[in-house]
Design an enzyme around this catalytic site. Structure first.
Site, mmCIF file in Angstrom:
data_model
loop_
_atom_site.group_PDB
_atom_site.id
_atom_site.type_symbol
_atom_site.label_atom_id
_atom_site.label_comp_id
_atom_site.label_asym_id
_atom_site.label_seq_id
_atom_site.Cartn_x
_atom_site.Cartn_y
_atom_site.Cartn_z
ATOM 1 N N GLN A 1 -6.621 -6.107 8.275
ATOM 2 C CA GLN A 1 -5.272 -6.664 8.135
ATOM 3 C C GLN A 1 -4.688 -7.030 9.487
ATOM 4 O O GLN A 1 -4.090 -8.084 9.657
ATOM 5 C CB GLN A 1 -4.364 -5.647 7.437
ATOM 6 N N ALA B 1 0.837 -1.206 0.000
ATOM 7 C CA ALA B 1 0.000 0.000 0.000
ATOM 8 C C ALA B 1 0.871 1.254 0.000
ATOM 9 O O ALA B 1 0.625 2.192 -0.767
ATOM 10 C CB ALA B 1 -0.928 -0.009 1.213
ATOM 11 N N ILE C 1 -2.906 5.905 8.862
ATOM 12 C CA ILE C 1 -3.758 4.799 8.433
ATOM 13 C C ILE C 1 -4.478 5.209 7.158
ATOM 14 O O ILE C 1 -5.144 6.247 7.107
ATOM 15 C CB ILE C 1 -4.773 4.434 9.539
ATOM 16 N N GLU D 1 1.659 -7.285 7.960
ATOM 17 C CA GLU D 1 2.190 -8.419 8.724
ATOM 18 C C GLU D 1 2.403 -8.075 10.201
ATOM 19 O O GLU D 1 2.851 -8.910 10.983
ATOM 20 C CB GLU D 1 3.504 -8.893 8.089
#
Ligand code: MOS
Length: 756
Positions: free
Chosen positions: A649, A519, A640, A716
């Site tokens: 996520q 992203a 964000i 992650e």
């Protein structure tokens, strides 16, 4: 389409919890995945992979005669008739995602489950039935399938993500010896399989010497190189389309047997061929995460100041597939110390590719390290939260660079407050709820923040519609949505007027989806493309003879609500719609490109995303069963970009971490190099019943050293540390310290019995 109605100002679109723009396509089945039938075109033939039944050795004889004569069979490819390809793994220095992935070359068996034949038929059933008729005799040789903790291992060329295998500072042994309190423990983690919902799958077709692959793939540019390399053709003759992906978890970073086999068969038959790996194939024909043995050593003074931090990791590495997980990457950044020693070793084994799986390194390195930190806190008689806060580093402990931002401590404090950490049972096995032993645990989450290379194109048509084009992919993570928001806000138009086109290797090149950089990387390239487009529109507006804004100064133009306004030299006001200006640019409107790459800020500053994980769970003393009760993750990942997809996520990451901590374990028959639990019934994942109340909190703080958007990697992050929090909570509940992940009930039960 979303909660964003057209009345609202588009400023601030970035960050909003916009619904997925591809959601309607997905829930109505119109989002076509790699091997789903498209309208028109020849019906593809179907390939079925025949797998090697030995782990190491040679094919002595292969007879495809009966299979070839079976109903509906069009072709059986074996090493005896498959076209010649660039030998597997060449060129050696090309990196694993662009090297040759040759199949069916020679009689050598590198690993169990390797494709030894592809049976292609009119239907799946015919291909599968005929595959059982392919006769293969083997000369099996003894192989090496596992690394044992006693192995010394080899130093890998490099670590995934580019880090040094060995990194340290100070005289570790001397500092550790001088420490008043010390710890030296071994931890292990299990083999894990990515096994995404959508398997690896490809439909290949050739036309005029050009190969088109509809493939489920995370990074298209390197995939195109790999296919071209394998087949010995120019990359320009390869096009990969991957507009929708049903998950990958890293296993689709590179191309696999399905892609090469489909391409070979389609060329042979001059007809489209699709090859879908079935669930059991995935355990061998896709890559997996290798088990690890880790030694962690810590030394502290009596006040709880960490002096020495040591983390050694040993893992298997598939022969001729250079890959080493950066298991100690978070260890290098988490806590201050005088001496640091982190080392990674690998043992070559006869296995299918061992490769990146979500949060490579941290997924297995943070549960162990954060468990060791907890053990150390207990030895010191300190609250584990306080112990962590006391050891916050001012600079990166490994490299000495300043942090671009350091929010770990804020996450820890905020998390402790929200979770009610002060109400925890301080002594292990001191709280009950009925028969359940109740425990609390916590851990830090630290994950490197990356920025890769990407380019993007943005176009505004005369109809006022914005089209964004880049070869980025969307694994289901929300790429389409986040990129829509970035373009809408930057161009000052409503998201409904933005279309994002992804997943086509003919589009401007990005680094795809991986490493939590997707992203931020693709988003920054698109952001710059949109800025360039705005400049170009302003220039046309002020210079074009037919523009109502002709004669205005470009820099003084204002953009709001899809309209440009400004003043001419004589002071009169003028304005025009963006669409009208775009129409002046030509029949296709106006387009511009932008690109991004990591700059000096990624050299000068240590960049990480952070989080704090808190867990409450119960342990049944009779069975050893563990039941999670509450999980809270408080995270800091810069700005964000979409509150909803980011939260998803993080939530998904936490669940993934729960899987690693309590369930996931591919079990190998070490005589044959074969995983035994080759399906999702036997390979356990957390299901709804296993995941309790799960709360995600995001502390927002834009970090413009990371990228122009101010975001950091998030994909992650949720995985990191939670396994440690769970291990620590199990210990707090039951008094049993399990150092071998996953923490299954048999291990807890054994500990409980030993204690009594
Ligand atoms: Mo991730 S393991 O870089 O897809």
């Amino acid at each position: 389409m979303s909660q964003l109605d057209s009345e609202q100002d588009v400023a601030g679109v970035i960050g909003r919890p916009l619904d997925r723009v591809d959601g309607p396509l997905k829930v109505t089945g119109r989002a076509r995945y790699a091997t789903e039938r498209r309208d028109g075109g020849a019906r593809p033939a179907v390939g079925w992979i025949v797998e090697a039944a030995i782990g190491h050795g040679r094919i002595a004889r292969i007879d495809a005669g009966r299979a070839e004569r079976a109903p509906g069979v069009l072709l059986v490819l074996t090493h005896e008739n498959a076209a010649e390809q660039t030998p597997y793994g060449l060129p050696e220095d090309a990196g694993r995602f662009t090297q040759s992935r040759a199949v069916l070359q020679g009689n050598e068996i590198r690993h169990f489950g390797q494709a030894v034949a592809l049976v292609v038929a009119e239907t799946l059933e015919q291909a599968r039935a005929a595959a059982a008729l392919v006769e293969v005799d083997y000369d099996a040789e003894s192989g090496r399938y596992e690394a044992s903790p006693e192995d010394e291992g080899e130093i890998p060329d490099s670590l995934d993500g580019g880090g040094q295998p060995d990194l340290g500072k100070g005289d570790f042994d001397a500092v550790l010896r001088s420490a008043e309190v010390s710890l030296d423990q071994r931890y292990t983690t299990a083999d894990q399989i990515a096994s995404a919902m959508e398997p690896h799958a490809t439909e290949a077709s050739w036309r005029d010497g050009k190969l088109t692959l509809h493939m489920s793939l995370q990074i298209l540019a390197s995939g195109k190189q790999a296919i071209a390399q394998t087949l010995g053709i120019e990359p320009e003759r390869v096009r990969i389309l991957s507009p929708f992906i049903g998950g990958g978890f890293g296993s689709k970073l590179g191309v696999h047997a399905d892609g090469v086999l489909a391409a070979l068969a389609a060329r042979e038959l001059d007809r489209p061929v699709k090859v879908v790996q079935h669930r059991r194939n995935l355990f061998f024909s896709g890559p997996h995460r290798g088990h690890s043995s880790q030694r962690i050593r810590l030394g502290a003074d009596a006040e709880g100041r960490l002096l020495a931090i040591g983390h050694d990791s040993l893992q298997p590495m598939a022969r001729r597939y250079q890959f080493a997980e950066p298991v100690a990457s978070a260890t290098r950044a988490s806590y201050a110390c005088d001496a640091l020693l982190t080392r990674h070793r690998v043992v070559p084994v006869d296995r299918p590719p061992i490769d990146s799986m979500r949060a490579p390194g941290e997924a297995i390195g943070t549960p162990t390290f954060e468990a060791a930190i907890d053990e150390m806190a207990e030895q010191l008689g300190l609250d584990p939260l306080e112990f962590r806060l006391r050891n916050a580093p001012q600079r990166e402990p490994g490299g000495g660079r300043p942090f671009s931002s350091r929010d770990l401590e804020r996450c820890l404090k905020e998390g402790a407050e929200r979770f009610g950490w002060h109400e925890r049972p301080v002594r292990p096995r001191s709280r009950n709820d009925g028969r359940w032993l109740i425990g609390y645990g916590m851990a830090s989450a630290v994950r490197p923040n990356l920025l890769m290379e990407a380019s993007a194109r943005a176009r505004l048509g005369g109809n006022g519609q914005v089209v964004c084009e880049l070869d980025m992919t969307d694994l289901g993570t929300g790429s389409y949505t986040v990129l829509t928001q970035i373009a809408a806000e930057t161009l000052g138009v409503e998201p409904q007027r933005v279309t994002v086109e992804l997943g086509d290797s003919d589009l401007p090149q990005t680094s795809g989806s991986g490493g939590s950089f997707g992203a931020g990387t693709s988003g920054s390239a698109l952001y710059r493309a949109c800025l360039a487009l705005k400049e170009e529109l302003a220039r046309i507006a002020c210079e074009h003879a037919d523009s109502p804004l002709n004669g205005c100064v470009p820099d003084a133009l204002e953009l709001a609500g899809g309209r440009l306004s400004g003043r001419r030299a004589d002071g009169t006001a003028a304005e025009a719609g963006l669409d009208a200006i775009a129409a002046l640019g030509g029949p296709d409107g106006v387009s511009a490109e932008g690109s991004i790459e990591a700059g000096q800020d990624h050299e000068d500053f240590a960049q990480y995303s952070y989080g704090a994980q808190f867990v409450e769970l119960g342990v049944d003393p009779a069975s050893g069963e563990i039941r999670l009760r509450r999980c809270l993750g408080v995270f800091s990942a810069g700005r964000i970009l979409n509150a909803k997809t980011a939260r998803s996520q993080l939530m998904g990451g936490m669940i993934y971490g729960i899987g690693g901590a309590l369930f996931e374990e591919a079990m190998m028959d070490s005589r044959r190099g074969a995983f035994m639990n080759r399906d999702l019934a036997e390979y356990h994942l957390p299901v709804n019943r296993d995941v309790p109340d799960l709360e995600v909190v995001m502390l927002e703080e834009p970090d413009y050293r990371s990228n122009p958007l101010g975001s950091r990697g998030i994909g992650e992050l949720g995985i990191c540390g939670i396994g440690g929090a769970i291990a620590n909570a199990v210990h707090n509940a039951s008094g049993v310290r399990v150092r071998d992940f996953p923490i299954t009930l048999d291990k807890v039960l054994k500990g409980l019995e030993t204690r009594v």
